[in-house]
Scaffold this active site. Structure first.
Site, PDB file in Angstrom:
ATOM      1  N   CYS A   1       0.898  -1.343  -0.079  1.00 47.17           N
ATOM      2  CA  CYS A   1      -0.038  -0.103  -0.142  1.00 47.17           C
ATOM      3  C   CYS A   1       0.843   1.138   0.050  1.00 47.17           C
ATOM      4  CB  CYS A   1      -1.010   0.048   1.158  1.00 47.17           C
ATOM      5  SG  CYS A   1      -2.177   1.415   1.228  1.00 47.17           S
TER       6      CYS A   1
ATOM      7  N   GLU B   1      -4.202  -4.881  -3.573  1.00 47.59           N
ATOM      8  CA  GLU B   1      -4.244  -3.439  -3.925  1.00 47.59           C
ATOM      9  C   GLU B   1      -4.532  -3.362  -5.461  1.00 47.59           C
ATOM     10  OE1 GLU B   1      -3.693   0.262  -3.168  1.00 47.59           O
ATOM     11  OE2 GLU B   1      -3.297  -1.139  -1.635  1.00 47.59           O
TER      12      GLU B   1
END
Length: 161
Positions: A76, A146
């Site tokens: 992230c 993600e």
């Protein structure tokens, strides 16, 4: 996750990052949502991918080791930094999108990412083979999530039932 840090410096780093992220994200969302005519209170619940991703991160940080948690959140940090830096080179004519770009291409954010990359590298040097394999697996899974998170937004994913 910061509570599992082996030392005060690492704990402090992650707590500072969490506080800065909350401040920056809230400011960004509080400015963008009204401009996009989105009522936060009436927003749809998190979609399947978002729920799965955040559940995975929480389970890994809570149930795993400190290294597991860092490996899981690293994508992230890193992906936003890479995307922010790349988009920062070309910018956007849409001022709302440009604010997002500015957030993740900013020197402050890039510094945070460099700090967590250093932390991950330092942790990596201490892992036995089994721990390293597990950390790499968490990193890979979180990187996939993600990508799926962004894809879900692109597709406007909702719960099918």
């Amino acid at each position: 996750m910061a509570g599992k840090a082996p030392g005060h410096a690492d704990m402090g780093l992650l707590v500072r990052h969490a506080a800065a992220t909350v401040d920056v994200e809230l400011t960004l969302h509080e400015s963008l949502l009204p401009e996009l005519d989105i009522d936060y209170a009436g927003a749809a619940p998190a979609g399947p991918t978002t729920r799965a991703y955040t559940s995975y991160l929480l389970a890994t940080a809570y149930g795993g080791s400190f290294a597991d948690g860092v490996a899981a959140v690293l994508p992230c940090y890193w992906i936003y930094a890479k995307v922010g830096a790349e988009l920062g080179r070309c910018g956007s004519p849409d001022p709302r999108y440009q604010r997002w770009i500015d957030t993740y291409s900013a020197d402050d954010y890039q510094t945070m990412v460099a700090e967590v990359l250093d932390l991950a590298n330092n942790i990596g040097e201490t892992l036995c083979t089994t721990e390293e394999i597990r950390a790499r697996s968490h990193f890979t899974t979180a990187a996939r999530y993600e990508w799926m998170f962004w894809d879900a937004a692109w597709r406007r994913e909702t719960w099918p039932v």
